[in-house]
Design a protein around this motif. Sequence first.
Motif, PDB file in Angstrom:
ATOM      1  N   LEU A 144      -8.195   5.468   1.580  1.00  0.00           N
ATOM      2  CA  LEU A 144      -7.941   4.041   1.582  1.00  0.00           C
ATOM      3  C   LEU A 144      -9.031   3.329   2.388  1.00  0.00           C
ATOM      4  O   LEU A 144      -9.684   3.929   3.243  1.00  0.00           O
ATOM      5  CB  LEU A 144      -6.577   3.753   2.219  1.00  0.00           C
TER       6      LEU A 144
ATOM      7  N   ASP B  47      -6.514  -1.207   4.343  1.00  0.00           N
ATOM      8  CA  ASP B  47      -5.347  -0.671   3.647  1.00  0.00           C
ATOM      9  C   ASP B  47      -4.670   0.428   4.456  1.00  0.00           C
ATOM     10  O   ASP B  47      -3.437   0.528   4.471  1.00  0.00           O
ATOM     11  CB  ASP B  47      -5.749  -0.131   2.274  1.00  0.00           C
TER      12      ASP B  47
ATOM     13  N   ILE C  19       0.836  -1.204   0.000  1.00  0.00           N
ATOM     14  CA  ILE C  19       0.000   0.000   0.000  1.00  0.00           C
ATOM     15  C   ILE C  19       0.871   1.256   0.000  1.00  0.00           C
ATOM     16  O   ILE C  19       0.566   2.243  -0.684  1.00  0.00           O
ATOM     17  CB  ILE C  19      -0.942   0.002   1.223  1.00  0.00           C
TER      18      ILE C  19
END
Length: 348
Positions: free
Chosen positions: A138, A142, A18
């Motif tokens: 996000l 995440d 990520i």
Amino acid sequence: MAAQFIRKDEGLFSPDSIAREVWSYPTSALLGFIRAVTIEHLDPDLTAAVDASGQVLQRPALRYDRTVQYFATVLFGDAESVIKSSDILMKVHSRAHGPNPVTGGYFDSNDPDSQLWIHMTAWHSILYVYEKFGPGKLSRADETEYWRECAVAASVQPIRLEDVPASRGEVQKYFDDWRDRLASSEAAVHNVDFILAGMRTIFTALPAPMRMALGPVIRSGVIATYPRWMRPLMGVRQSRMTDSLVTMLIRPGMAALSRSPRAQMWFLERVAPRGGPVLTGHLSGTPAETSSVYSPETARRRFGDPRTPLEQYADQLAARGSDESLSPYEHNHRDRPLEFAAPAPAAG
């Protein structure tokens, strides 16, 4: 197209991490780094360190490039490059210490609290501009992973890992707790204005018409990310209408740029000739020679100084006064910068 670099391994992060997704989005280079390095100036000790060396005003393009290079190497470099760059940064900061004329205290760039402030301001700013001008927030999972990866990156700096925030709520509390410690100064306001005018003062390798067109947009875009209470401290003003208009203008531009790795690399090569090419492999989808991902501890034992950054810092403190290599920088020095490690260029 940018030169290809050989990465021996994937470094500290997997290709689909990520953090790599967020940091490689074009908002980082165009807005996130500028946001981070301007907000950082509200720490009086950081401003004192910057003002003492004079390098932001004297060598702005080089200073920006090296900042991009270090963070890009930690995120996208192979493990050896990460650890060697970490060791170099410790040496660079070992001479950045001295009396703070504003507070009457003493600044020290390797101090763990100062390092965490810089680290968190960068990681928060990069995510904030990604959310504001990019794909949006996000998912909860995440974001949890993003802050876990933030702690991984913090492991290669002299930072107490137990102090690194691990969630959005902890990050917010961290910045709330810092608010009473923030302060403005003449030097801080001057440096903030200088950096916000980056299309004129820093990114001089870009074509002049591009700099003239982008300058007001980038400046307004960065200011639009500042909390309104913070703006007077930084010496800037901007209406809510301008905030909204520049946001609507920047979003589609970032989306278009994100679809063109070639355009991203063209830009990065010019604004950060050292740092930009570190992203070449990631942006082009070229894998490293091996898929190995290292923990910071394993990487340090194998590739660099086996001492942790905190241990290195403790040894630096013990040696001050007896080791001339740790003496403070002169103002506006012209010392040749210690070069960070980088992956080797590919043949051909």
